[in-house]
Enzyme design. Structure first.
Site, short mmCIF file in Angstrom:
data_model
loop_
_atom_site.label_atom_id
_atom_site.label_comp_id
_atom_site.label_asym_id
_atom_site.label_seq_id
_atom_site.Cartn_x
_atom_site.Cartn_y
_atom_site.Cartn_z
CE LYS A 96 -9.75 30.21 49.46
NZ LYS A 96 -11.14 29.78 49.60
N GLY B 109 -26.14 39.31 57.46
CA GLY B 109 -25.48 39.35 56.16
C GLY B 109 -26.41 38.78 55.11
CB VAL B 110 -29.39 39.74 53.51
CG1 VAL B 110 -30.07 38.97 54.61
CG2 VAL B 110 -29.37 41.23 53.85
N GLY B 111 -26.16 39.05 51.71
CA GLY B 111 -25.54 39.14 50.39
C GLY B 111 -25.99 37.95 49.56
CB VAL C 256 -24.68 32.80 51.17
CG1 VAL C 256 -25.22 31.60 51.93
CG2 VAL C 256 -23.52 32.39 50.29
CE1 TYR D 245 -33.33 39.14 48.07
CE2 TYR D 245 -33.07 37.14 46.77
CZ TYR D 245 -33.77 38.29 47.07
OH TYR D 245 -34.92 38.58 46.37
#
Ligand code: NAD
Length: 363
Positions: free
Chosen positions: A80, A182-184, A186, A188
């Site tokens: 990372k 959380g419907v960002g 991913v 959505y």
């Protein structure tokens, strides 16, 4: 001195501090393990309060990538990178800074391969590609696989199907009630799959805009973010930030199972016991959210990126999740421990393979 203590504690291979006065670049690349292959992991661009915070985050995230890649069956290690700074502040995330950073990534000769993460975008990966080939998730026009979110959602769906078969005897999500928090990007895409599965869906998001978009496009119920975990449902799917499962939320869970894309869903180690007490099945985050990295890994195949092959590999998250659930049940351990066992077992087994002398062209 302190850095070596940290590296020794979890057997990190390498940490590189990168600095450039001209562009203001301050970055840390952490390679946790290259035992299975080059260390792949995204570049996080974040205004860490202190350097120690940045170092701790990059080390934690790099180790997590080792486990994610190993459990997903990929020939990749874990790494990372973090760039210290606010990517949205004027004049901080410049082309020159990204290209300088890319040169540092290139100097590692492929031991570390980067990708998009919090604070970086596909366009940033395209910029990095101008200086080094050790970057994935670049635009399709550059031969890449593009935004990994759709593949991540597809993988979470298959994790849900594995959990459904384990709990209810078949893979159908039809009429199952799923709460997506959380419907960002991913979340959505996951809702779209769940609509196709004819699931009953409740969604939440702190962003009114994200919530309005999903409510406009699909037939979903909504709930306040703070109440989502407590909604009575079959599957609760955290697809926002980490630490959705904590001492505070677990006793209030209204679901039979938790299957979501968010990284680091467990606030701390004690959550494993709390989930067991509550009787909620937890599908380990790094197992079910590996669709993105599985898709990205396909870019590194000698034949180049091939979407059908990548998505066939993502569907294997069904099998991996099933293995984890079955191991947990047969060994009397938590699903989190079963996932770690799977990852560590694969690294150890393949290490043995590499010890075998071939006398031919094996290396
Ligand atoms: P995103 O930023 O596109 O979406 C996150 C959404 O969560 C946003 O709409 C945001 O408003 C919402 N949110 C933030 N805090 C919230 C809260 N307290 N309650 C409800 N909603 C909240 O991010 P994403 O790419 O969709 O990723 C979602 C999660 O999945 C993250 O944890 C990410 O690390 C993880 N993940 C993503 C991928 C990927 O391919 N994008 C891969 C692996 C893991």
């Amino acid at each position: 001195m302190r850095v070596f203590e940290l590296l020794q504690a979890d057997s990190y291979e390498q940490v590189v501090h990168c600095h450039d006065s001209a562009t203001g670049l301050r970055a840390i690349v952490a390679v946790h393990s290259t035992r299975l292959g080059p260390a792949l992991g995204g570049t996080r661009f974040f205004p860490y309060p202190t350097e120690d915070d940045a170092l701790e985050d990059v080390l934690r995230l790099a180790k997590g990538m080792t486990y994610k890649a190993a459990a997903a069956g990929l020939d990749l290690g874990g790494g990372k990178a973090v760039i210290l700074g606010d990517p949205n502040a004027p004049g901080v995330k410049t082309e020159a800074l990204l290209r300088t950073y890319a040169r540092f990534v290139g100097s590692l000769g492929g031991r570390y391969i980067t990708a998009e993460d919090v604070g970086t975008t596909q366009a940033d990966m395209d910029t990095i590609r101008k200086e080094t080939r050790w970057v994935t998730g670049v635009s399709r026009s550059l031969g890449g696989s593009g935004d990994p979110s759709a593949a991540t959602a597809y993988g979470v769906l298959h994790g849900m199907k594995a959990v459904a078969r384990s709990l209810w005897g078949n893979t159908s999500l039809g009429d199952r009630h799923v709460v997506v928090s959380g419907v960002g990007k991913v979340g959505y895409a996951l809702v779209r799959h769940l609509v196709e599965e004819r699931a009953r869906i409740t969604v939440t998001d702190v962003s009114a805009e994200a919530l309005a978009r999903v409510a406009k496009d699909f037939d979903v119920a909504t709930v306040e973010p703070a109440a989502a975990h407590a909604v009575g449902c079959d599957i609760y799917s955290p697809c926002a930030m980490g630490k959705a499962l904590s001492e505070a939320t677990i006793p209030e869970l209204g679901c039979a199972a938790v299957v979501g894309s968010a990284n680091n869903q467990l606030a701390d180690a004690s959550c494993v016991d709390l989930l067991a007490t509550k009787g909620v099945v937890y599908a380990p985050d790094y197992v079910v959210n590996a669709g993105g990295i599985i898709n990205i890994a396909e870019e590194l195949s000698p034949a180049g990126y091939h979407r059908e092959r990548a998505y066939a590999n993502v569907r294997r998250i069904f099998d991996t999740t099933t293995t984890v659930l079955e191991t947990a049940s047969s060994s009397g351990i938590s699903t989190a421990a079963a996932a770690d066992r799977l990852a560590e077992g694969r690294i150890a087994a393949l290490n043995q393979v590499r010890l075998l002398r071939t006398g031919g062209d094996g290396s």
